[in-house]
Write a protein that holds these residues in place. Sequence first.
Motif, PDB file in Angstrom:
ATOM      1  N   THR A   1      -6.361  10.552  -7.130  1.00 21.92           N
ATOM      2  CA  THR A   1      -5.949  11.607  -6.195  1.00 21.92           C
ATOM      3  C   THR A   1      -7.068  12.597  -5.882  1.00 21.92           C
ATOM      4  N   GLY A   2      -8.102  12.643  -6.710  1.00 22.96           N
ATOM      5  CA  GLY A   2      -9.173  13.622  -6.542  1.00 22.96           C
ATOM      6  C   GLY A   2      -8.856  14.970  -7.165  1.00 22.96           C
ATOM      7  N   GLU A   3      -7.661  15.127  -7.688  1.00 28.21           N
ATOM      8  CA  GLU A   3      -7.280  16.410  -8.282  1.00 28.21           C
ATOM      9  C   GLU A   3      -8.174  16.776  -9.463  1.00 28.21           C
TER      10      GLU A   3
ATOM     11  N   ALA B   1      -0.845  27.129   3.465  1.00 26.14           N
ATOM     12  CA  ALA B   1      -0.851  25.752   2.981  1.00 26.14           C
ATOM     13  C   ALA B   1      -0.861  24.778   4.159  1.00 26.14           C
TER      14      ALA B   1
ATOM     15  N   ASP C   1      -4.099  23.378   5.015  1.00 27.10           N
ATOM     16  CA  ASP C   1      -4.642  22.374   4.101  1.00 27.10           C
ATOM     17  C   ASP C   1      -4.352  21.005   4.655  1.00 27.10           C
ATOM     18  N   GLU C   2      -5.203  20.085   4.247  1.00 33.22           N
ATOM     19  CA  GLU C   2      -4.834  18.702   4.491  1.00 33.22           C
ATOM     20  C   GLU C   2      -4.065  18.220   3.253  1.00 33.22           C
TER      21      GLU C   2
ATOM     22  N   LYS D   1      -4.635  18.115   0.167  1.00 34.55           N
ATOM     23  CA  LYS D   1      -5.302  17.429  -0.916  1.00 34.55           C
ATOM     24  C   LYS D   1      -5.265  18.392  -2.109  1.00 34.55           C
ATOM     25  N   PRO D   2      -5.623  17.918  -3.264  1.00 33.69           N
ATOM     26  CA  PRO D   2      -5.493  18.683  -4.509  1.00 33.69           C
ATOM     27  C   PRO D   2      -5.879  20.148  -4.406  1.00 33.69           C
TER      28      PRO D   2
ATOM     29  N   GLN E   1     -14.842  22.527  -5.198  1.00 33.59           N
ATOM     30  CA  GLN E   1     -14.229  21.293  -4.691  1.00 33.59           C
ATOM     31  C   GLN E   1     -14.031  21.408  -3.185  1.00 33.59           C
TER      32      GLN E   1
ATOM     33  N   VAL F   1     -12.011  21.231  -0.127  1.00 37.75           N
ATOM     34  CA  VAL F   1     -10.554  21.372  -0.025  1.00 37.75           C
ATOM     35  C   VAL F   1      -9.929  20.245   0.782  1.00 37.75           C
TER      36      VAL F   1
ATOM     37  N   GLY G   1     -11.128  16.623  -1.533  1.00 34.50           N
ATOM     38  CA  GLY G   1     -10.927  16.625  -2.983  1.00 34.50           C
ATOM     39  C   GLY G   1     -12.208  16.380  -3.758  1.00 34.50           C
TER      40      GLY G   1
ATOM     41  N   ARG H   1     -11.203  28.733   0.550  1.00 32.10           N
ATOM     42  CA  ARG H   1      -9.805  28.589   0.926  1.00 32.10           C
ATOM     43  C   ARG H   1      -8.884  29.011  -0.204  1.00 32.10           C
TER      44      ARG H   1
ATOM     45  N   LYS I   1     -11.301   7.314  -3.679  1.00 32.31           N
ATOM     46  CA  LYS I   1     -11.291   8.761  -3.565  1.00 32.31           C
ATOM     47  C   LYS I   1     -12.587   9.256  -4.204  1.00 32.31           C
ATOM     48  N   PRO I   2     -12.887  10.510  -4.046  1.00 30.09           N
ATOM     49  CA  PRO I   2     -14.170  11.082  -4.459  1.00 30.09           C
ATOM     50  C   PRO I   2     -14.692  10.596  -5.780  1.00 30.09           C
TER      51      PRO I   2
END
Lengths: 118, 118
Positions: A22-24, A111, A114-115, A117-118, B18, B20, B23, B69, B117-118
Amino acid sequence: MTANPAWDDRGLVPVITQDVSTGEVLMLAWANADALEQSMATGQATYWSRSRQEIWVKGATSGNTQKLRRIKLDCDADALLYQVEQTGAACHTGARSCFDAGGVLAQWGGAQDDEEKP
Amino acid sequence: MTANPAWDDRGLVPVITQDVSTGEVLMLAWANADALEQSMATGQATYWSRSRQEIWVKGATSGNTQKLRRIKLDCDADALLYQVEQTGAACHTGARSCFDAGGVLAQWGGAQDDEEKP
């Protein structure tokens, strides 16, 4: 090990742990040489606990393990990125990410900007 | 400021930056109280440069600014997450992320196992 982190005066470097799918960003912790070596040998995210002063295999007691997929070093070799498959919650509070547990200090835009993402 | 970071013995906390929208983890840097206050007041990611021992507005010289952000604190208040809109490269090497510039220390599974993902 081919590249060596630039350990600080305590023999540590900060480690950013990120969910590989998820990239979080899940947490920030620390590694010493032994923790990094053990991570690389076992494929399980391993840290140095500054509070307990001992090697800490993430999830060893909680079961919320982190299976390593990649370990990256930054440009000046003083930070690590662990990209992991997280089982359960990364945070001891039960939150998925430690950064969901500490609060938002500031936010610009909503929000909806935002796209998401995390 | 409502929540206060737990500054270390040098008056600093590590900051994860990060992207935004993707991610991607861009860099790890440091903030002191002034850098955090200035970030919150201006909406531009601001750090403490340990090498230059001065406040460092990201992109002030390179133009590769980071529009904030969101600023998040972690569960034990000793790490910050800056979620930003990155202009250009985050890394002084010209790489998008500092973690693209330092090398992969270890990898498990192939890129095809990633959800890229990243």
